[in-house]
Design an enzyme around this catalytic site. Structure first.
Site, PDB file in Angstrom:
ATOM      1  CG  ASP A 197      -7.662  -3.390  -3.340  1.00  0.00           C
ATOM      2  OD1 ASP A 197      -8.053  -4.379  -4.006  1.00  0.00           O
ATOM      3  OD2 ASP A 197      -8.180  -3.068  -2.262  1.00  0.00           O
ATOM      4  CG  ASP A 235      -2.129  -0.916   0.981  1.00  0.00           C
ATOM      5  OD1 ASP A 235      -2.630  -0.957  -0.152  1.00  0.00           O
ATOM      6  OD2 ASP A 235      -2.547  -1.594   1.931  1.00  0.00           O
TER       7      ASP A 235
HETATM    8  N1  GLY Z   1      -7.441  -1.228  -0.460  1.00  0.00           N
HETATM    9  C1  GLY Z   1      -8.362  -1.683   0.497  1.00  0.00           C
HETATM   10  C2  GLY Z   1      -9.758  -1.297   0.207  1.00  0.00           C
HETATM   11  O1  GLY Z   1     -10.074  -0.826  -0.873  1.00  0.00           O
HETATM   12  O2  GLY Z   1     -10.578  -1.484   1.089  1.00  0.00           O
END
Ligand code: GLY
Length: 390
Positions: free
Chosen positions: A176, A116
């Site tokens: 994601d 992330d």
């Molecule tokens: N990246 C985690 C979410 O979209 O909840």
């Protein structure tokens, strides 16, 4: 008959007027004024926080204002919002706050334990660098790209998303993760080191091949064998079921492939983003206001929660995509989303911690953050408003 026809055309005319109104550009100045007031209220709420480790407001849930540490995947969104406020207003008070809240997450540039880093470092330092050209920010972006690159495995061709839940997967990649590629593309431009770019392209190509179904909806989690690169399974974590289309996942894919086209000019990414857009907007469960339910396949629709964050991410992606695809309908859709968010989904002033939008769904299967305000909805809403002006 004539009267009836007249009546019908009056209804048709009023529908046309309301559609036209909602297709019009959003009122960016008015919405930023509102966002600035709310954020001022939020900054006051933050003054009551006595734990120096908690640095970034994430949500307001069950009556509680939740602030997270810099390690949280959402820690970059609030600093990013402050940069957007500065970009729109040029008011030095937002510059000062943006610098303060960005500095609080600086140490994450060395975090090798999460994919992330794109969200964390690019939404904060990335926006800060665009506006200030501060060389210290530039170095932090490059350092973060180096950290993120350590999660790339040449045997799989992808960046590993998560280290947790080892009993469920070995080398999980979530849709994601497409969002974190922006950091890598930028780091190549800033450093001249093409290895970041190559990793991003490899990750995007594998994701395009392995994450998508025939209808161009995407799986949430794809698990790879780290030795052979073979796909072990396709599953979900935050969606309704393994075979369902989790709304935010579709939005991450749309945004992610659009940015890959921006950075590479490879037409296959552009075509892919357009196919994702087609899936989203032809879905029979999509409400008229274009704010989707949290998962397109939740059988309890319409008696379930929306996900405003998915709508905001989608709107922001559509403004960019419209320029590349030369498709005005994307702008109409993005305008419709933003106008509806502004009209019907805003958090009342000085309430719920000072977030801007209500009605996002974080992780419904875990019964967490259901129908709440959330920082990434606010971040992409402000980004989309800024993009709507261009
Ligand atoms: N990246 C985690 C979410 O979209 O909840």
């Amino acid at each position: 008959m004539i009267y009836q026809n007249l009546k019908m055309s009056a209804v048709a005319a009023s529908l046309l007027i309301s559609t036209a109104t909602f297709a019009q550009k959003p009122n960016v100045a008015k919405e930023f004024k509102y966002a600035a007031e709310q954020t001022g209220f939020m900054l006051k709420q933050l003054e009551a926080n006595t734990d120096p480790k908690l640095v970034s407001p994430r949500t307001f849930e069950n009556g509680k204002f939740k602030i997270v540490s810099s390690t949280d995947w959402t820690s970059g969104f609030f600093p990013g919002e402050l940069w957007f406020l500065y970009e729109q207003t040029k008011d030095p008070k937002w510059l000062e706050q943006a610098k303060i809240y960005t500095a609080k997450i600086e140490k994450e540039q060395y975090n090798k334990g999460t994919h992330d880093l794109g969200f964390i470092i690019y939404c904060s330092f990335g926006n800060g660098y665009k506006l200030t050209k501060d060389p210290a920010y530039k170095q932090i972006i490059i350092n973060a790209a180096k950290s993120l690159s350590t999660r790339f495995n040449p045997k799989t061709g992808v960046i590993k998303s998560w280290d947790h839940n080892k009993e469920l997967w070995v080398n999980p990649v979530i849709i994601d993760n497409m969002m974190n590629l922006e950091l890598l593309f930028e780091a190549t431009k800033l450093s001249g080191d093409s290895s970041f770019y190559k990793i991003a392209v490899s990750h995007a190509d594998h994701t395009m091949k392995n994450h998508f179904r025939a209808d161009y909806s995407s799986y949430h989690v794809v698990d790879y064998d780290p030795e052979t690169g073979v796909v072990i399974k396709k599953t979900t974590h935050q969606g309704y079921s393994n075979e369902s289309a989790w709304a935010r996942g579709q939005a991450w894919g749309l945004y992610g492939f659009t940015l890959c086209y921006r950075e590479t000019h490879d037409k296959k990414y552009l075509e892919h983003a357009q196919r994702i857009a087609r899936f989203i907007f032809s879905n029979p469960t999509m409400p008229k206001d274009l704010i989707p339910y949290w998962d397109y396949n939740d059988p309890t629709i319409p008696n379930t929660s929306r996900d405003v964050s998915a709508a905001a991410i989608t709107a922001s992606a559509l403004y960019e995509l419209s320029g590349y695809a030369k498709n005005k309908d994307y702008v109409v859709k993005a305008n419709t989303i933003l106008n509806n968010l502004a009209a019907n989904y805003k958090n009342p002033l000085n309430s719920n911690g000072g977030f801007i939008l209500l009605h996002s769904t974080g992780h419904r299967p875990a019964k967490s953050e259901i129908d709440v305000p959330i920082n990434y909805a606010d971040y992409y809403y402000l980004e989309a408003l800024l993009r709507s002006k261009k």
